[in-house]
Structures are given as structure tokens and as C-alpha cells.
Scaffold this active site. Structure first.
Site, PDB file in Angstrom:
ATOM      1  N   THR A  40     -73.427  56.814  24.318  1.00  5.47           N
ATOM      2  CA  THR A  40     -74.033  56.837  22.983  1.00  5.47           C
ATOM      3  C   THR A  40     -73.008  56.458  21.917  1.00  5.47           C
ATOM      4  OG1 THR A  40     -75.610  58.535  23.647  1.00  5.47           O
ATOM      5  CG2 THR A  40     -75.176  58.313  21.294  1.00  5.47           C
ATOM      6  N   HIS A  43     -72.508  52.749  21.869  1.00  2.00           N
ATOM      7  CA  HIS A  43     -73.603  52.067  21.170  1.00  2.00           C
ATOM      8  C   HIS A  43     -73.394  52.128  19.658  1.00  2.00           C
ATOM      9  CE1 HIS A  43     -76.204  51.126  24.536  1.00  2.00           C
ATOM     10  NE2 HIS A  43     -76.102  52.353  24.989  1.00  2.00           N
TER      11      HIS A  43
END
Length: 342
Positions: A40, A43
Site C-alpha cells: 500500500t 502505491h
């Protein structure tokens, strides 16, 4: 305090000064000692389409951490200064049907630490006491920092009974590697792991895989034959989010096989639903951890001798975050940990 911040709505991260978090009556202030880098976080650093829709800059990143409690709010009674803690990064509403029934991991109003609110890539982080896990038994500090993804692995791997079963793990990323170790520790007969990274497949072998298969040069069916399986795998743990991985898994499950799916696909894709129906295959989606049953299981597994230290392949000072993120993004190693004490 120093923090790793997504300052602007563009690729990149910035190590900068931000105010220390405010501690409310039900909160705990934690001095961060170690943090783990998650997909995450990659990203968000890259500022891809998902991040642009999920994150509002400026934001302090990070949801995998271990630290020491330095202050508690006036309503906190069971956590004390000096406690070594990790944090559950899903903050829930406490009022919906699932929360009131004790199924907090199914809350529809979940807010993610380091995604929907400021996170733990900082010298200090504040969390509601209900989200704090106190380590009551000794635990390696780096391992304590990755309890969040370890919880994903445990939630996935223990979704179905494993004793004596033949398990297929597709995807040898850090969570797939931890799930491999859990499956072996929990009594699986064979654990076959697939990936295309030689380095990660080597790690899978160290963590107990019966067979680590490079699917760029062999098929799941080849691995099944090598293990001497006549009817297919009993349990599938899909950790990659790759369409071809799930399709291959479905094609190599025994009738009545059960699949726990943690890997998050980037887009919709087709599967052979006729095979799922006629083979009576169960597919269960997994997101996060059960609060806090999974956390209890994690601690017990470590007490019982489960060794996760091989999963951690990169250790960096927090001010060397660029190299740490490059390591985590390489797709060749395991977990990468940032040290916030130096």
C-alpha cells in the site's frame, strides 16, 4: 517530529517535520521504534490510480509498526507507559451491525491508518486504545513491526483446517511467505509455493515449503505430480492477485477444495465458474485481520516456535527511506523494515 509524508499529489515521499499527534481521552501515544513497508505504501509513493482515489495529501504514511507507549489518555486503563505495542491499522466505527456483533473486521466504515488518516511513518503515532495490541511476551522488535501483514497471513492460512492437508500458495511475496510458514507450522502435509522470483522461492524453502515452483518454467500440474498428489490440492491460499494464478489454482484443486483469497486483483477477470460449481469449491475473500482473534493467534504461534525472521530481508534507517522503498519495490526479497531510533 520527523515523519515520512505524501506532501503533494504527485509521485514521491518527503521526510519532513510535522506536529506531534494530539492524544484524546481514549487514545495512546506511541514512540515508533520500527515500521514495515507495505505494498500500500508503494502505491501511495508511486501515486497510481488507486492512490489518487484513496489518499488526500498531505498524509503521513505507514500502518505497520512497533513502538513504546509514552502517554495514555485519561480513559485508558489497561495500557501503560513503557508497554511494547503494535497497532491494528483498521479503525472501525463501533456502531454498525458487524461492529456491535463483535465482527469489527467487517465494518463497512473502516478507516485505514496511513491511508485515511495520518499513520506511523513518524517518530510518534496516536491510536485509539481499542486498536493497540500490547506484546505481553517477548517478541523480536522487527517481527513486532510486521504484525499487521503477519495477521493477514494468519487470517488467510487459518481460514480452513490445515492438519494433514496439501496446500498450494500462489505468490511468494512477504505475506505469501509468512502464510507458508504458518501452514507448515499448523500441520499441513505438503505446502507448494509458486512465484517467478528465484530469490523469493529460496525464501519459501527456508520457511518450510515442500516445493517452491518457478511457474515461468513449470506448471502447477507439474508440481502436483512431483509431490505425488493424485486428486489435487485440498487448500489454496491465493496471495498474488494474478488472474493466471487463480485459474491455475482452480484447475488443480481437489473436489471440495477450499480457497482463501487475499491477493487483490488490479481489475476484473474471468474464471471457470462451471469448474467451481461442479467441483464444489469454496472461495473465501480475506481482508485484514479478525480483531483481535487473529492477533491472539499470531502471538501464540510465535510462542510456539514459529520463526518469521527469515521473512525480513531489508533493514534500513528511516532517513534512508529511498533505498528501503526501492528494495521493497524490487519484488525480489521479503519484508523491509525502517528503524526510527537512528
Amino acid at each position: 517530529m520527523k515523519a515520512l509524508v505524501k506532501e503533494k499529489a504527485e509521485p514521491g515521499l518527503w521526510l519532513t517535520d510535522v506536529p506531534e499527534p494530539v492524544v484524546g481521552p481514549g487514545d495512546v501515544l506511541i514512540k515508533v521504534l520500527r515500521t514495515g513497508i507495505c505494498g500500500t505504501d508503494l502505491h501511495i509513493r508511486n501515486w497510481d490510480g488507486w492512490a489518487q482515489g484513496a489518499v488526500r495529501a498531505p498524509l503521513v504514511l505507514g500502518h505497520e509498526f512497533a513502538g513504546e507507549v509514552v502517554e495514555t489518555g485519561r480513559d485508558v486503563t489497561d495500557i501503560a507507559a513503557g508497554d511494547l505495542v503494535s497497532g491494528e491499522g483498521h479503525l472501525v466505527c463501533g456502531k454498525c451491525r458487524n461492529c456491535l456483533a463483535g465482527r469489527r473486521h467487517l465494518c463497512r466504515s473502516t478507516v485505514g491508518l496511513g491511508v485515511g488518516r495520518d499513520g506511523a511513518f513518524a517518530e510518534y503515532v496516536a491510536l485509539p486504545a481499542a486498536n493497540v495490541w500490547v506484546h505481553r511476551v517477548p517478541v523480536d522488535l522487527d517481527v513486532a513491526a510486521i504484525f499487521d501483514p503477519f495477521g493477514n497471513a494468519v487470517h488467510t492460512a487459518l481460514s480452513f483446517p490445515l492438519v494433514g492437508e496439501d496446500v498450494l500458495v500462489t505468490g511468494a511475496g512477504p505475506i505469501g511467505l509468512m502464510a507458508t510458514a504458518v501452514a507448515r507450522h499448523a500441520g499441513a502435509r505438503h505446502v507448494m509455493v509458486t512465484d517467478v522470483s528465484a530469490e523469493r522461492l529460496d525464501l519459501a524453502r527456508k520457511l518450510g515449503a515442500s516445493l517452491a515452483l518457478d511457474v515461468s518454467g513449470a506448471t502447477v500440474a507439474d508440481g502436483q505430480r512431483e509431490l505425488g498428489l493424485r486428486e489435487g490440492f485440498d487448500i489454496g491460499l491465493e496471495m498474488s492477485g494474478r488472474p493466471e494464478a487463480l485459474r491455475d489454482m482452480l484447475a488443480n484443486m481437489t473436489h471440495g477444495g477450499r480457497i482463501a483469497m487475499l491477493g487483490l486483483p488490479a481489475e476484473e477477470f474471468a474464471v471457470d465458474w462451471a469448474r467451481i460449481v461442479t467441483s464444489m469449491i469454496t472461495i473465501k475473500g480475506i481482508y485484514g485481520r479478525e480483531m483481535f482473534e487473529t492477533w491472539y493467534a499470531m502471538s501464540v504461534l510465535l510462542e510456539g516456535g514459529l520463526d518469521l525472521t527469515p521473512v525480513i530481508t531489508g533493514r534500513y534507517s528511516h532517513d534512508d527511506y529511498e533505498a528501503a522503498f526501492a528494495d521493497a519495490a524490487s519484488g525480489r526479497g521479503g519484508k523491509v523494515v525502517l528503524d526510527w531510533t537512528r
